[in-house]
Design an enzyme around this catalytic site. Sequence first.
Site, PDB file in Angstrom:
ATOM      1  CB  CYS A  52       0.303   1.547   4.170  1.00 58.59           C
ATOM      2  SG  CYS A  52      -1.209   1.166   4.025  1.00 58.59           S
ATOM      3  CB  CYS A  59      -0.909  -0.069   1.121  1.00 59.92           C
ATOM      4  SG  CYS A  59      -1.865   1.413   1.603  1.00 59.92           S
TER       5      CYS A  59
END
Length: 144
Positions: A73, A70
């Site tokens: 993230c 991600c």
Amino acid sequence: MSEQNSHIVCPHCYATNRVPDARLSAAPNCGKCAKPLLTATPHELNAKTLSNIIQKNEVLTVVDFWASWCQPCLMMAPEFKTAASQLPQVVFAKIQTDKYEQAAAPYNIRSLPTMVAFKNGKEIARQSGALPSHQIVQWVQSLK
């Protein structure tokens, strides 16, 4: 009048410590391993430690649910670390959902990254999406 205490799980040995609330700002150490209980830095959780940290901590605990694939993230990781350094009396932790999928499943994470705030074993708030450190700090302070 009796003194108020909070249970804090040691991020090093995972022993549960009872700490007088008046001592929370005095950088208390673990009674078992003598390392700091409040580290002002996020610590990595795994399947075994996630539940322990959430259920046994009585202080505000913010968990970042993230994944290695991600991009938001990965962008938020240093921001989360900076926010943790600014809020030393809050426990900051991270769990990698692609590595510990079963452990994260009960928390119904629908998007990444998602920060979930817990207190006394109960979810009190959640915030999805990458945020800069100042917004993370504002969000956490609004929960106190």
